[in-house]
Enzyme design. Sequence first.
Site, PDB file in Angstrom:
ATOM      1  N   ARG A 177       1.749   1.316  -5.982  1.00 32.37           N
ATOM      2  CA  ARG A 177       1.892   0.365  -4.868  1.00 32.37           C
ATOM      3  C   ARG A 177       0.558  -0.284  -4.531  1.00 32.37           C
ATOM      4  O   ARG A 177       0.487  -1.188  -3.707  1.00 32.37           O
ATOM      5  CB  ARG A 177       2.442   1.087  -3.638  1.00 32.37           C
ATOM      6  CG  ARG A 177       3.806   1.718  -3.832  1.00 32.37           C
ATOM      7  CD  ARG A 177       4.188   2.543  -2.633  1.00 32.37           C
ATOM      8  NE  ARG A 177       4.305   1.704  -1.461  1.00 32.37           N
ATOM      9  CZ  ARG A 177       5.438   1.088  -1.102  1.00 32.37           C
ATOM     10  NH1 ARG A 177       6.512   1.226  -1.862  1.00 32.37           N
ATOM     11  NH2 ARG A 177       5.504   0.323  -0.047  1.00 32.37           N
ATOM     12  N   CYS A 187       0.874  -1.172   0.000  1.00 34.60           N
ATOM     13  CA  CYS A 187       0.000   0.000   0.000  1.00 34.60           C
ATOM     14  C   CYS A 187       0.912   1.223   0.000  1.00 34.60           C
ATOM     15  O   CYS A 187       2.119   1.113   0.115  1.00 34.60           O
ATOM     16  CB  CYS A 187      -0.875   0.025   1.251  1.00 34.60           C
ATOM     17  SG  CYS A 187      -1.910  -1.422   1.411  1.00 34.60           S
ATOM     18  N   GLU A 192      10.505 -14.571 -18.746  1.00 39.19           N
ATOM     19  CA  GLU A 192      10.243 -13.143 -18.506  1.00 39.19           C
ATOM     20  C   GLU A 192       9.272 -12.601 -19.539  1.00 39.19           C
ATOM     21  O   GLU A 192       8.359 -11.839 -19.223  1.00 39.19           O
ATOM     22  CB  GLU A 192      11.560 -12.374 -18.510  1.00 39.19           C
ATOM     23  CG  GLU A 192      11.449 -10.861 -18.533  1.00 39.19           C
ATOM     24  CD  GLU A 192      10.647 -10.269 -17.378  1.00 39.19           C
ATOM     25  OE1 GLU A 192      10.327 -10.999 -16.423  1.00 39.19           O
ATOM     26  OE2 GLU A 192      10.312  -9.082 -17.460  1.00 39.19           O
ATOM     27  N   LYS A 211       3.330  -2.558  -7.428  1.00 36.97           N
ATOM     28  CA  LYS A 211       4.731  -2.486  -7.835  1.00 36.97           C
ATOM     29  C   LYS A 211       5.652  -3.148  -6.817  1.00 36.97           C
ATOM     30  O   LYS A 211       6.617  -3.786  -7.186  1.00 36.97           O
ATOM     31  CB  LYS A 211       5.149  -1.015  -7.995  1.00 36.97           C
ATOM     32  CG  LYS A 211       6.579  -0.824  -8.481  1.00 36.97           C
ATOM     33  CD  LYS A 211       6.804  -1.425  -9.847  1.00 36.97           C
ATOM     34  CE  LYS A 211       8.225  -1.269 -10.334  1.00 36.97           C
ATOM     35  NZ  LYS A 211       8.469  -1.989 -11.605  1.00 36.97           N
ATOM     36  N   TRP A 225      -3.784  -1.660  -1.415  1.00 40.55           N
ATOM     37  CA  TRP A 225      -3.802  -2.934  -2.134  1.00 40.55           C
ATOM     38  C   TRP A 225      -4.348  -3.922  -1.115  1.00 40.55           C
ATOM     39  O   TRP A 225      -3.696  -4.213  -0.122  1.00 40.55           O
ATOM     40  CB  TRP A 225      -2.415  -3.332  -2.600  1.00 40.55           C
ATOM     41  CG  TRP A 225      -2.403  -4.532  -3.480  1.00 40.55           C
ATOM     42  CD1 TRP A 225      -2.704  -4.575  -4.815  1.00 40.55           C
ATOM     43  CD2 TRP A 225      -2.121  -5.883  -3.115  1.00 40.55           C
ATOM     44  NE1 TRP A 225      -2.595  -5.864  -5.292  1.00 40.55           N
ATOM     45  CE2 TRP A 225      -2.259  -6.686  -4.256  1.00 40.55           C
ATOM     46  CE3 TRP A 225      -1.753  -6.496  -1.914  1.00 40.55           C
ATOM     47  CZ2 TRP A 225      -2.039  -8.061  -4.254  1.00 40.55           C
ATOM     48  CZ3 TRP A 225      -1.530  -7.861  -1.903  1.00 40.55           C
ATOM     49  CH2 TRP A 225      -1.687  -8.622  -3.070  1.00 40.55           C
ATOM     50  N   LYS A 261       5.736 -10.811 -18.613  1.00 44.18           N
ATOM     51  CA  LYS A 261       5.343  -9.483 -19.093  1.00 44.18           C
ATOM     52  C   LYS A 261       3.962  -9.534 -19.728  1.00 44.18           C
ATOM     53  O   LYS A 261       3.107  -8.699 -19.452  1.00 44.18           O
ATOM     54  CB  LYS A 261       6.370  -8.974 -20.120  1.00 44.18           C
ATOM     55  CG  LYS A 261       7.672  -8.517 -19.554  1.00 44.18           C
ATOM     56  CD  LYS A 261       7.609  -7.161 -18.876  1.00 44.18           C
ATOM     57  CE  LYS A 261       7.452  -7.142 -17.400  1.00 44.18           C
ATOM     58  NZ  LYS A 261       8.169  -7.914 -16.469  1.00 44.18           N
ATOM     59  N   ASN A 294       0.581   0.257   6.220  1.00 46.25           N
ATOM     60  CA  ASN A 294       1.031  -0.607   5.123  1.00 46.25           C
ATOM     61  C   ASN A 294       1.672  -1.822   5.784  1.00 46.25           C
ATOM     62  O   ASN A 294       2.578  -1.679   6.605  1.00 46.25           O
ATOM     63  CB  ASN A 294       2.061   0.134   4.259  1.00 46.25           C
ATOM     64  CG  ASN A 294       2.645  -0.771   3.186  1.00 46.25           C
ATOM     65  OD1 ASN A 294       2.017  -1.759   2.802  1.00 46.25           O
ATOM     66  ND2 ASN A 294       3.851  -0.466   2.733  1.00 46.25           N
ATOM     67  N   GLY A 295       1.186  -3.001   5.463  1.00 45.76           N
ATOM     68  CA  GLY A 295       1.746  -4.225   6.055  1.00 45.76           C
ATOM     69  C   GLY A 295       0.620  -5.166   6.443  1.00 45.76           C
ATOM     70  O   GLY A 295      -0.512  -5.008   6.012  1.00 45.76           O
ATOM     71  N   GLU A 332       1.053 -10.413 -17.141  1.00 42.41           N
ATOM     72  CA  GLU A 332       0.741  -9.469 -16.057  1.00 42.41           C
ATOM     73  C   GLU A 332       0.130  -8.164 -16.569  1.00 42.41           C
ATOM     74  O   GLU A 332      -0.521  -7.465 -15.803  1.00 42.41           O
ATOM     75  CB  GLU A 332       1.970  -9.184 -15.198  1.00 42.41           C
ATOM     76  CG  GLU A 332       3.067  -8.386 -15.836  1.00 42.41           C
ATOM     77  CD  GLU A 332       4.177  -8.076 -14.833  1.00 42.41           C
ATOM     78  OE1 GLU A 332       3.907  -7.888 -13.651  1.00 42.41           O
ATOM     79  OE2 GLU A 332       5.331  -8.038 -15.268  1.00 42.41           O
ATOM     80  N   HIS A 347       8.295 -33.091 -24.155  1.00 46.45           N
ATOM     81  CA  HIS A 347       7.965 -33.944 -22.993  1.00 46.45           C
ATOM     82  C   HIS A 347       6.543 -33.673 -22.499  1.00 46.45           C
ATOM     83  O   HIS A 347       6.257 -33.829 -21.318  1.00 46.45           O
ATOM     84  CB  HIS A 347       8.989 -33.697 -21.888  1.00 46.45           C
ATOM     85  CG  HIS A 347      10.378 -34.037 -22.304  1.00 46.45           C
ATOM     86  ND1 HIS A 347      10.828 -35.336 -22.466  1.00 46.45           N
ATOM     87  CD2 HIS A 347      11.409 -33.231 -22.680  1.00 46.45           C
ATOM     88  CE1 HIS A 347      12.080 -35.328 -22.875  1.00 46.45           C
ATOM     89  NE2 HIS A 347      12.461 -34.069 -23.019  1.00 46.45           N
TER      90      HIS A 347
HETATM   91  C1  AGP Z   1       7.684  -7.696 -12.610  1.00 41.61           C
HETATM   92  O1  AGP Z   1       7.160  -7.237 -13.848  1.00 41.61           O
HETATM   93  C2  AGP Z   1       6.633  -7.831 -11.558  1.00 41.61           C
HETATM   94  N1  AGP Z   1       6.015  -6.586 -11.319  1.00 41.61           N
HETATM   95  C3  AGP Z   1       7.089  -8.542 -10.305  1.00 41.61           C
HETATM   96  O2  AGP Z   1       7.259  -9.889 -10.677  1.00 41.61           O
HETATM   97  C4  AGP Z   1       8.411  -8.069  -9.634  1.00 41.61           C
HETATM   98  O3  AGP Z   1       9.510  -8.362 -10.471  1.00 41.61           O
HETATM   99  C5  AGP Z   1       8.581  -8.841  -8.319  1.00 41.61           C
HETATM  100  O4  AGP Z   1       7.501  -8.518  -7.482  1.00 41.61           O
HETATM  101  C6  AGP Z   1       9.900  -8.539  -7.600  1.00 41.61           C
HETATM  102  O5  AGP Z   1       9.947  -7.179  -7.254  1.00 41.61           O
HETATM  103  P1  AGP Z   1      11.362  -6.569  -6.781  1.00 41.61           P
HETATM  104  O6  AGP Z   1      12.316  -6.683  -7.937  1.00 41.61           O
HETATM  105  O7  AGP Z   1      11.060  -5.152  -6.429  1.00 41.61           O
HETATM  106  O8  AGP Z   1      11.828  -7.374  -5.604  1.00 41.61           O
END
Ligand code: AGP
Length: 609
Positions: free
Chosen positions: A27, A2, A482, A604, A74, A486, A100-101, A489, A505
Amino acid sequence: MCGIVGYIGNKEALPILIDGLKRLEYRGYDSAGFSVLNGNGIMTEKAVGKVVELENKVNGKNIKGSVGIAHTRWATHGKPSERNAHPHCDCEKNIFLVHNGIIENYKELKADLEKLGHKFSSETDTEVLAHLIEEYAKQVPWEEAVWRTLAHVQGTYGIATIKADDPERIIVARNGSPLVLGILEDGFIIASDIAPIVRHTDRVIYLEDGEMAEITKEKYEVINFKRKKVAKEISKIDWTLEEAEKKGYDHFMMKEIMEQPEAVENSIRGRLVVGEGIAKLGGLRDVAERTRHLKRIVIVSCGTSYYAGLVGKYMFEEYAGIRTDVEYASEFRYRKPILDEETAVLAISQSGETADTLAAIREAKNKGALTLGIVNVVGSTIARETDAGVYNHAGPEIGVASTKAFTSQLSILALFTLFLGRQRDMSYVMGKRIAEELEKIPELIKTILKQSGEIKKIAKKYSSFSNLFFLGRKYNFPIAMEGALKLKEISYAHAEGYPFGEMKHGPIALIDKNFPVVAIATKDSVYEKTMSGIQEVKARSGKVIALATKGDREIQKMVDDAVFVPKTLEMLTPLLSVVPLQLFAYYFAVNKSLDVDKPRNLAKSVTVE
Ligand code: AGP
């Protein structure tokens, strides 16, 4: 997960709070709210959805006051709703608090408070804090009541709280969730990270776990969990405001994709001594003798940073000769990892606040391992808790989907490879070759970015598909993973990354004309095998989008679409092959009119476990 903002000073609080929330929206954006001390008590407003919904609610209202707190959520406990939006308050509506937490023991605390007659109005864990402070404040001063409350909390928090009958103070505290205090000319701003602060000041203080701060318009006082005053060092923010803003792009994600040449330049600047074929990493200077004798490296990270770690594994093993394991941080800490003083645990984290990665580092320290970090956010918790490390210097990454931080992480991993390899048996010649090729990467990325129009067309052509494979071998296997992340997400398409060699396989059973394959087939040591894999897909009517090396005429005849990247060292190919996949995902999602910077369900920085 958050975002928290607080302000106390000589200006109107609300505009600063709303602007701050907008800069923290990445966030979390399920709901937002604020509380302002307006001279007649506390004015609170909340709204479900993004900050703009909250802003629309208060437009035209004359909400005055120079002390306030705000929050963008969040959801962890309780669905996104106005009732569950922060700030939360006590029974008397005297104490308001943002958090936040996660309060892990909130159910027990809530039950005890209900027995004492407290009435709750939300499903959140956070509300418990406001009522517990209220209960203690019946016997002790407010700040003591906060201390006593936090002493009963199991879990993580970054909190800011105000009190109607104590209007000249904000009290904040952190344990496990970041809090930064910005020092203004005529007041203070508190926030979950520097994004809301950077437009007001470049002077900040980073609170540590277990610390509380009492803040008035004139001064602040930091006290640690031993109840001792702490003299905090004032740090300087090294990001400018425009770096944290969109610069005319439609989305932060596109801005950050386009910034990659500069991000890689900044990551390697002053760290490559090409003439000697070495990497100069000041952040490792104090542990250089320990890194020289390492027998093993364990990389711990999450998401995109985990895939960067997978690339690092190939680099470290092939060019530095060090046994390397890559672990999901969320798994590592619940296993019984075998670590010793000849092992280094390397955390890769853009935010430096990912709870799982932080917990893994803390576990590694308990077991006596050397802990290292590759972190983008200066002063973040992981950066401060690892024994040593290297900052990315990639600049602020605001888009939820990580892009420039990833290529920056790969650049730093290449520097680590050089550093560790030249401490071992990597030759001057090989070191110089790697350094020379790494230095060329920013220009090579620029040539790929010039193809964004072509890639946009390909993305549009495939944006109606809801299932796609991303396949690669060796250095390009993590890039396949990766690329799939991308796409999934930000476009919500089902995209699956796989080692190309694994298709036969089982997964190849899925291939038909409705399940296209993105095949990363650059000219490398496994090119022939990859070409065979492409044949296997084509033989089953699968459509293939190839990511190939510039000048490869053969592949163009075999596949449905192709994007070309320049030739470089095999170990550096990932820094190039990922770029078309970022653009593909971006245009695919934009074509579906989705919110690329704030995808649903995501945030994020994942500061909860
Ligand atoms: C990446 O596109 C994502 N938003 C997510 O997987 C991110 O890489 C992951 O949460 C790790 O975050 P960090 O690099 O800030 O630790």
